[in-house]
Design a protein around this motif. Sequence first.
Motif, PDB file in Angstrom:
ATOM      1  N   GLY A  96      -7.753 -16.645 -44.671  1.00 39.61           N
ATOM      2  CA  GLY A  96      -6.316 -16.798 -44.825  1.00 39.61           C
ATOM      3  C   GLY A  96      -5.646 -15.508 -45.249  1.00 39.61           C
ATOM      4  N   PHE A  97      -6.314 -14.764 -46.115  1.00 40.33           N
ATOM      5  CA  PHE A  97      -5.806 -13.464 -46.568  1.00 40.33           C
ATOM      6  C   PHE A  97      -5.646 -12.530 -45.379  1.00 40.33           C
ATOM      7  CE2 PHE A  97      -6.683  -9.107 -47.905  1.00 40.33           C
ATOM      8  CZ  PHE A  97      -5.849  -8.941 -49.009  1.00 40.33           C
ATOM      9  N   ARG A  98      -6.657 -12.465 -44.512  1.00 44.51           N
ATOM     10  CA  ARG A  98      -6.591 -11.574 -43.358  1.00 44.51           C
ATOM     11  C   ARG A  98      -5.573 -12.053 -42.330  1.00 44.51           C
ATOM     12  NH1 ARG A  98     -12.268 -12.060 -44.174  1.00 44.51           N
ATOM     13  NH2 ARG A  98     -12.426 -13.463 -42.383  1.00 44.51           N
ATOM     14  N   ALA A  99      -5.385 -13.362 -42.255  1.00 41.86           N
ATOM     15  CA  ALA A  99      -4.467 -13.927 -41.256  1.00 41.86           C
ATOM     16  C   ALA A  99      -3.016 -13.572 -41.538  1.00 41.86           C
ATOM     17  CB  ALA A  99      -4.633 -15.447 -41.194  1.00 41.86           C
ATOM     18  N   VAL A 100      -2.708 -13.251 -42.781  1.00 42.83           N
ATOM     19  CA  VAL A 100      -1.320 -12.928 -43.120  1.00 42.83           C
ATOM     20  C   VAL A 100      -0.855 -11.701 -42.335  1.00 42.83           C
ATOM     21  CG1 VAL A 100       0.221 -12.129 -44.948  1.00 42.83           C
ATOM     22  CG2 VAL A 100      -1.393 -13.987 -45.400  1.00 42.83           C
ATOM     23  N   PHE A 101      -1.651 -10.633 -42.361  1.00 41.14           N
ATOM     24  CA  PHE A 101      -1.234  -9.435 -41.635  1.00 41.14           C
ATOM     25  C   PHE A 101      -1.242  -9.694 -40.128  1.00 41.14           C
ATOM     26  CE2 PHE A 101      -2.114  -5.468 -39.356  1.00 41.14           C
ATOM     27  CZ  PHE A 101      -0.993  -4.742 -39.726  1.00 41.14           C
ATOM     28  N   GLU A 102      -2.215 -10.441 -39.641  1.00 45.35           N
ATOM     29  CA  GLU A 102      -2.235 -10.738 -38.203  1.00 45.35           C
ATOM     30  C   GLU A 102      -0.948 -11.432 -37.772  1.00 45.35           C
ATOM     31  OE1 GLU A 102      -4.617 -13.672 -35.145  1.00 45.35           O
ATOM     32  OE2 GLU A 102      -5.815 -12.614 -36.653  1.00 45.35           O
ATOM     33  N   GLY A 103      -0.480 -12.363 -38.593  1.00 44.14           N
ATOM     34  CA  GLY A 103       0.774 -13.047 -38.275  1.00 44.14           C
ATOM     35  C   GLY A 103       1.956 -12.106 -38.291  1.00 44.14           C
ATOM     36  N   GLU A 104       1.991 -11.199 -39.265  1.00 40.97           N
ATOM     37  CA  GLU A 104       3.082 -10.227 -39.341  1.00 40.97           C
ATOM     38  C   GLU A 104       3.044  -9.278 -38.153  1.00 40.97           C
ATOM     39  OE1 GLU A 104       2.258  -8.505 -43.119  1.00 40.97           O
ATOM     40  OE2 GLU A 104       3.338 -10.051 -44.252  1.00 40.97           O
ATOM     41  N   LEU A 105       1.847  -8.866 -37.749  1.00 39.05           N
ATOM     42  CA  LEU A 105       1.720  -7.986 -36.588  1.00 39.05           C
ATOM     43  C   LEU A 105       2.152  -8.720 -35.320  1.00 39.05           C
ATOM     44  CD1 LEU A 105       0.817  -5.351 -35.261  1.00 39.05           C
ATOM     45  CD2 LEU A 105      -1.529  -6.256 -35.231  1.00 39.05           C
ATOM     46  N   ALA A 106       1.778  -9.986 -35.181  1.00 39.34           N
ATOM     47  CA  ALA A 106       2.174 -10.762 -34.007  1.00 39.34           C
ATOM     48  C   ALA A 106       3.696 -10.855 -33.917  1.00 39.34           C
ATOM     49  CB  ALA A 106       1.552 -12.151 -34.057  1.00 39.34           C
ATOM     50  N   GLN A 107       4.351 -11.041 -35.042  1.00 41.00           N
ATOM     51  CA  GLN A 107       5.817 -11.111 -35.041  1.00 41.00           C
ATOM     52  C   GLN A 107       6.424  -9.775 -34.631  1.00 41.00           C
ATOM     53  OE1 GLN A 107       7.160 -12.479 -38.876  1.00 41.00           O
ATOM     54  NE2 GLN A 107       6.181 -14.481 -38.670  1.00 41.00           N
ATOM     55  N   ARG A 108       5.849  -8.694 -35.135  1.00 35.72           N
ATOM     56  CA  ARG A 108       6.365  -7.360 -34.783  1.00 35.72           C
ATOM     57  C   ARG A 108       6.182  -7.095 -33.295  1.00 35.72           C
ATOM     58  NH1 ARG A 108       8.269  -3.745 -32.930  1.00 35.72           N
ATOM     59  NH2 ARG A 108       8.500  -1.562 -33.645  1.00 35.72           N
ATOM     60  N   LEU A 109       5.047  -7.486 -32.738  1.00 40.40           N
ATOM     61  CA  LEU A 109       4.810  -7.270 -31.311  1.00 40.40           C
ATOM     62  C   LEU A 109       5.670  -8.189 -30.453  1.00 40.40           C
ATOM     63  CD1 LEU A 109       0.922  -6.777 -31.266  1.00 40.40           C
ATOM     64  CD2 LEU A 109       2.731  -5.041 -31.382  1.00 40.40           C
ATOM     65  N   ALA A 110       5.937  -9.391 -30.946  1.00 40.12           N
ATOM     66  CA  ALA A 110       6.832 -10.294 -30.212  1.00 40.12           C
ATOM     67  C   ALA A 110       8.227  -9.691 -30.126  1.00 40.12           C
ATOM     68  CB  ALA A 110       6.875 -11.651 -30.912  1.00 40.12           C
ATOM     69  N   ARG A 111       8.657  -9.067 -31.205  1.00 38.90           N
ATOM     70  CA  ARG A 111       9.950  -8.386 -31.173  1.00 38.90           C
ATOM     71  C   ARG A 111       9.937  -7.243 -30.167  1.00 38.90           C
ATOM     72  NH1 ARG A 111      11.342  -5.141 -36.305  1.00 38.90           N
ATOM     73  NH2 ARG A 111      11.149  -3.283 -35.000  1.00 38.90           N
ATOM     74  N   ALA A 112       8.833  -6.501 -30.136  1.00 40.23           N
ATOM     75  CA  ALA A 112       8.714  -5.396 -29.188  1.00 40.23           C
ATOM     76  C   ALA A 112       8.775  -5.899 -27.746  1.00 40.23           C
ATOM     77  CB  ALA A 112       7.404  -4.649 -29.425  1.00 40.23           C
ATOM     78  N   GLU A 113       8.156  -7.039 -27.489  1.00 36.59           N
ATOM     79  CA  GLU A 113       8.178  -7.599 -26.126  1.00 36.59           C
ATOM     80  C   GLU A 113       9.599  -7.990 -25.736  1.00 36.59           C
ATOM     81  OE1 GLU A 113       8.043 -10.737 -23.061  1.00 36.59           O
ATOM     82  OE2 GLU A 113       8.564 -11.023 -25.179  1.00 36.59           O
ATOM     83  N   LYS A 114      10.350  -8.568 -26.645  1.00 36.75           N
ATOM     84  CA  LYS A 114      11.732  -8.955 -26.368  1.00 36.75           C
ATOM     85  C   LYS A 114      12.619  -7.734 -26.138  1.00 36.75           C
ATOM     86  CE  LYS A 114      11.669 -13.315 -28.915  1.00 36.75           C
ATOM     87  NZ  LYS A 114      12.216 -14.077 -30.094  1.00 36.75           N
ATOM     88  N   GLU A 115      12.271  -6.633 -26.811  1.00 36.91           N
ATOM     89  CA  GLU A 115      13.057  -5.405 -26.676  1.00 36.91           C
ATOM     90  C   GLU A 115      12.649  -4.583 -25.460  1.00 36.91           C
ATOM     91  OE1 GLU A 115      12.279  -3.566 -30.418  1.00 36.91           O
ATOM     92  OE2 GLU A 115      13.784  -4.745 -31.508  1.00 36.91           O
TER      93      GLU A 115
END
Length: 219
Positions: free
Chosen positions: A134-153
Motif C-alpha cells: 500500500g505504501f508503494r502504491a501511493v506513488f504509483e497512483g500519483e504517477l498515474a494521475q500525472r501521466l493521465a494529465r499528460a495524455e490529456k494535454e
Amino acid sequence: MSSTASYHGRGRPRGFVEDEALDQAIRVFWEHGYEGASLSDLTAAMGINRPSLYIVFGSKDELFRRALARYRDTYVAYAAGTLEEPTAYAVIESYLRAAVDALTGSGHPPGCLSILGGLSCAPSNNGIPEFLAGFRAVFEGELAQRLARAEKEGDLVAGTDTAALARFVVTLGQGLAVHAAAGAGREDLQAAVDVALRAVAAYLPSGNPVAPAAETTGA
C-alpha cells in the motif's frame, strides 16, 4: 526538524529525541527486514530499553510504520518532486535517475526499505507486506494521475494506458532496488534506465523530440 517526545514512563531516557530514534530504527529495519530486526537490535540502536520502546511507540509494528513514514519524508522525498517536471518523459526520467542515485547512495544500506523491509513474512506478520504494498502504491497512483494529465494535454500518444505505464515505471524502480541491494552498481542500473527510456519514448507523439538521456554523474 527533530521532535522531542513528550511521553513519560519508567525507562524512558531524559531528552529522548523521537526523530533520531526513528532514524536508527530505519537503518535496523533496512538492514534486517521487519522480521529479522529483533527488539534487542532496535533498542540498542535507538538507545532505549524495551519499556521505553513500548511507551513511546506502542509496539514493534507501530514503530515500523512510523519509521517508514519518516523514511518517506527523508530518503525518498525526491519522488514527489519528480512529478513536477514539465513533460511526462521528464517525469519518468527524473524519477528513475533519482531512484538509482538514492538506491546506490552512501551512508545507508543499498536498495529500498519499502522493498527490503518485508518481501515475505510469516503468516503472523502478513500485514507487513500488505502495508508495504500500500505504501508503494501511493506513488504509483500519483504517477498515474500525472501521466493521465499528460495524455490529456497531448504530451503522450492519445489512448495511452497511463495506469499501465505508471505501473511499468514503478515496477522498474522496484526491480532496480532489488538489484541495488544485491550489489549492482550505479552505472549498470543507469544503463537499465537508458533501455527503459527508449520504451517510454514510444509513447510520445511524433514530432515531440526527446533530449538525449542525461549523463550519470555518480553523485
